[in-house]
Motif scaffolding. Sequence first.
Motif, PDB file in Angstrom:
ATOM      1  N   THR A  90      -8.277 -11.302   3.152  1.00  0.00           N
ATOM      2  CA  THR A  90      -9.117 -11.209   4.344  1.00  0.00           C
ATOM      3  C   THR A  90      -8.960 -12.467   5.180  1.00  0.00           C
ATOM      4  O   THR A  90      -8.733 -13.545   4.647  1.00  0.00           O
ATOM      5  N   ILE A  91      -9.071 -12.316   6.477  1.00  0.00           N
ATOM      6  CA  ILE A  91      -9.089 -13.438   7.412  1.00  0.00           C
ATOM      7  C   ILE A  91     -10.372 -13.319   8.218  1.00  0.00           C
ATOM      8  O   ILE A  91     -10.608 -12.299   8.868  1.00  0.00           O
ATOM      9  N   ASN A  92     -11.206 -14.333   8.149  1.00  0.00           N
ATOM     10  CA  ASN A  92     -12.511 -14.282   8.811  1.00  0.00           C
ATOM     11  C   ASN A  92     -12.567 -15.248   9.986  1.00  0.00           C
ATOM     12  O   ASN A  92     -12.264 -16.421   9.834  1.00  0.00           O
ATOM     13  N   PRO A  93     -13.003 -14.776  11.148  1.00  0.00           N
ATOM     14  CA  PRO A  93     -13.126 -15.684  12.293  1.00  0.00           C
ATOM     15  C   PRO A  93     -14.326 -16.613  12.137  1.00  0.00           C
ATOM     16  O   PRO A  93     -15.306 -16.280  11.474  1.00  0.00           O
ATOM     17  N   ILE A  94     -14.234 -17.790  12.755  1.00  0.00           N
ATOM     18  CA  ILE A  94     -15.372 -18.701  12.752  1.00  0.00           C
ATOM     19  C   ILE A  94     -15.914 -18.910  14.159  1.00  0.00           C
ATOM     20  O   ILE A  94     -16.738 -19.762  14.384  1.00  0.00           O
ATOM     21  N   SER A  95     -15.407 -18.132  15.116  1.00  0.00           N
ATOM     22  CA  SER A  95     -15.953 -18.162  16.464  1.00  0.00           C
ATOM     23  C   SER A  95     -15.743 -16.799  17.107  1.00  0.00           C
ATOM     24  O   SER A  95     -14.905 -16.014  16.664  1.00  0.00           O
ATOM     25  N   THR A  96     -16.496 -16.506  18.138  1.00  0.00           N
ATOM     26  CA  THR A  96     -16.372 -15.233  18.842  1.00  0.00           C
ATOM     27  C   THR A  96     -16.356 -15.476  20.341  1.00  0.00           C
ATOM     28  O   THR A  96     -16.774 -16.534  20.811  1.00  0.00           O
ATOM     29  N   ALA A  97     -15.897 -14.496  21.078  1.00  0.00           N
ATOM     30  CA  ALA A  97     -15.899 -14.555  22.534  1.00  0.00           C
ATOM     31  C   ALA A  97     -15.955 -13.137  23.075  1.00  0.00           C
ATOM     32  O   ALA A  97     -15.498 -12.194  22.432  1.00  0.00           O
ATOM     33  N   LYS A  98     -16.518 -12.979  24.239  1.00  0.00           N
ATOM     34  CA  LYS A  98     -16.573 -11.685  24.902  1.00  0.00           C
ATOM     35  C   LYS A  98     -15.888 -11.828  26.247  1.00  0.00           C
ATOM     36  O   LYS A  98     -16.194 -12.725  27.014  1.00  0.00           O
ATOM     37  N   THR A  99     -14.946 -10.943  26.520  1.00  0.00           N
ATOM     38  CA  THR A  99     -14.162 -11.032  27.746  1.00  0.00           C
ATOM     39  C   THR A  99     -14.303  -9.749  28.549  1.00  0.00           C
ATOM     40  O   THR A  99     -14.166  -8.660  28.004  1.00  0.00           O
ATOM     41  N   ASP A 116     -24.731  -9.082  19.370  1.00  0.00           N
ATOM     42  CA  ASP A 116     -23.453  -8.515  18.974  1.00  0.00           C
ATOM     43  C   ASP A 116     -23.243  -8.749  17.486  1.00  0.00           C
ATOM     44  O   ASP A 116     -24.086  -9.332  16.811  1.00  0.00           O
ATOM     45  N   GLN A 117     -22.091  -8.316  16.973  1.00  0.00           N
ATOM     46  CA  GLN A 117     -21.804  -8.512  15.561  1.00  0.00           C
ATOM     47  C   GLN A 117     -21.757  -9.998  15.248  1.00  0.00           C
ATOM     48  O   GLN A 117     -21.089 -10.759  15.924  1.00  0.00           O
ATOM     49  N   GLY A 118     -22.451 -10.405  14.211  1.00  0.00           N
ATOM     50  CA  GLY A 118     -22.534 -11.807  13.852  1.00  0.00           C
ATOM     51  C   GLY A 118     -21.394 -12.275  12.998  1.00  0.00           C
ATOM     52  O   GLY A 118     -20.654 -11.496  12.425  1.00  0.00           O
ATOM     53  N   ILE A 119     -21.249 -13.604  12.894  1.00  0.00           N
ATOM     54  CA  ILE A 119     -20.236 -14.202  12.024  1.00  0.00           C
ATOM     55  C   ILE A 119     -20.909 -15.154  11.037  1.00  0.00           C
ATOM     56  O   ILE A 119     -20.325 -16.124  10.595  1.00  0.00           O
ATOM     57  N   ASN A 120     -22.139 -14.871  10.685  1.00  0.00           N
ATOM     58  CA  ASN A 120     -22.941 -15.769   9.857  1.00  0.00           C
ATOM     59  C   ASN A 120     -22.335 -16.031   8.487  1.00  0.00           C
ATOM     60  O   ASN A 120     -22.436 -17.124   7.954  1.00  0.00           O
ATOM     61  N   PHE A 121     -21.693 -15.054   7.879  1.00  0.00           N
ATOM     62  CA  PHE A 121     -21.209 -15.199   6.501  1.00  0.00           C
ATOM     63  C   PHE A 121     -19.713 -15.466   6.436  1.00  0.00           C
ATOM     64  O   PHE A 121     -19.105 -15.350   5.391  1.00  0.00           O
ATOM     65  N   ASN A 122     -19.075 -15.832   7.552  1.00  0.00           N
ATOM     66  CA  ASN A 122     -17.631 -16.064   7.581  1.00  0.00           C
ATOM     67  C   ASN A 122     -17.314 -17.546   7.477  1.00  0.00           C
ATOM     68  O   ASN A 122     -16.652 -18.112   8.317  1.00  0.00           O
ATOM     69  N   LEU A 123     -17.760 -18.186   6.451  1.00  0.00           N
ATOM     70  CA  LEU A 123     -17.494 -19.608   6.266  1.00  0.00           C
ATOM     71  C   LEU A 123     -16.501 -19.827   5.161  1.00  0.00           C
ATOM     72  O   LEU A 123     -16.304 -19.099   4.297  1.00  0.00           O
ATOM     73  N   SER A 127     -10.015 -22.236  16.942  1.00  0.00           N
ATOM     74  CA  SER A 127     -10.482 -21.016  16.283  1.00  0.00           C
ATOM     75  C   SER A 127      -9.305 -20.105  15.934  1.00  0.00           C
ATOM     76  O   SER A 127      -9.472 -18.922  15.741  1.00  0.00           O
ATOM     77  N   GLY A 128      -8.101 -20.673  15.826  1.00  0.00           N
ATOM     78  CA  GLY A 128      -6.914 -19.900  15.512  1.00  0.00           C
ATOM     79  C   GLY A 128      -6.694 -19.769  14.016  1.00  0.00           C
ATOM     80  O   GLY A 128      -7.313 -20.449  13.208  1.00  0.00           O
ATOM     81  N   VAL A 129      -5.787 -18.872  13.654  1.00  0.00           N
ATOM     82  CA  VAL A 129      -5.454 -18.634  12.255  1.00  0.00           C
ATOM     83  C   VAL A 129      -3.940 -18.625  12.133  1.00  0.00           C
ATOM     84  O   VAL A 129      -3.255 -17.949  12.898  1.00  0.00           O
ATOM     85  N   PHE A 130      -3.385 -19.378  11.180  1.00  0.00           N
ATOM     86  CA  PHE A 130      -1.962 -19.332  10.865  1.00  0.00           C
ATOM     87  C   PHE A 130      -1.832 -18.819   9.447  1.00  0.00           C
ATOM     88  O   PHE A 130      -2.438 -19.356   8.530  1.00  0.00           O
ATOM     89  N   HIS A 131      -1.048 -17.787   9.263  1.00  0.00           N
ATOM     90  CA  HIS A 131      -1.003 -17.124   7.963  1.00  0.00           C
ATOM     91  C   HIS A 131       0.422 -16.659   7.694  1.00  0.00           C
ATOM     92  O   HIS A 131       1.054 -16.046   8.536  1.00  0.00           O
ATOM     93  N   ILE A 132       0.920 -16.977   6.502  1.00  0.00           N
ATOM     94  CA  ILE A 132       2.205 -16.472   6.027  1.00  0.00           C
ATOM     95  C   ILE A 132       1.977 -15.922   4.628  1.00  0.00           C
ATOM     96  O   ILE A 132       1.379 -16.584   3.790  1.00  0.00           O
ATOM     97  N   GLY A 133       2.455 -14.727   4.379  1.00  0.00           N
ATOM     98  CA  GLY A 133       2.357 -14.140   3.044  1.00  0.00           C
ATOM     99  C   GLY A 133       1.203 -13.172   2.912  1.00  0.00           C
ATOM    100  O   GLY A 133       0.612 -12.727   3.888  1.00  0.00           O
ATOM    101  N   ASP A 134       0.882 -12.855   1.670  1.00  0.00           N
ATOM    102  CA  ASP A 134      -0.184 -11.896   1.388  1.00  0.00           C
ATOM    103  C   ASP A 134      -1.545 -12.508   1.671  1.00  0.00           C
ATOM    104  O   ASP A 134      -1.747 -13.707   1.492  1.00  0.00           O
ATOM    105  N   VAL A 135      -2.464 -11.684   2.105  1.00  0.00           N
ATOM    106  CA  VAL A 135      -3.811 -12.150   2.396  1.00  0.00           C
ATOM    107  C   VAL A 135      -4.794 -11.028   2.096  1.00  0.00           C
ATOM    108  O   VAL A 135      -4.491  -9.855   2.303  1.00  0.00           O
TER     109      VAL A 135
END
Length: 73
Positions: A26-35, A66-73, A16-24
């Motif tokens: 939006t970055i959308n998560p595809i998983s969530t966790a509560k700690t 909690d906040q959903g991630i339904n549309f982050n595909l 569920s990680g993201v690697f990003h270089i340069g302009d972006v």
Amino acid sequence: MPAIVGIAQVVSVGSSGVFHIGDVFTINPISTAKTFAGAGSFITGRGISVYNESSLTYTVDDEVMDQGINFNL
């Protein structure tokens, strides 16, 4: 703003990680966790002192959803 990036070596990226270089835009998560963690739990480094006389980690979660991630595909 454009940037010049030198050599980048990626050894691994988690599921569920993201690697990003340069302009972006939006970055959308595809998983969530509560700690839940107490005072000083995520402090890292050398020579750190944590003085905590009274600690309570409130872990009761009364929310139905909690906040959903339904549309982050």
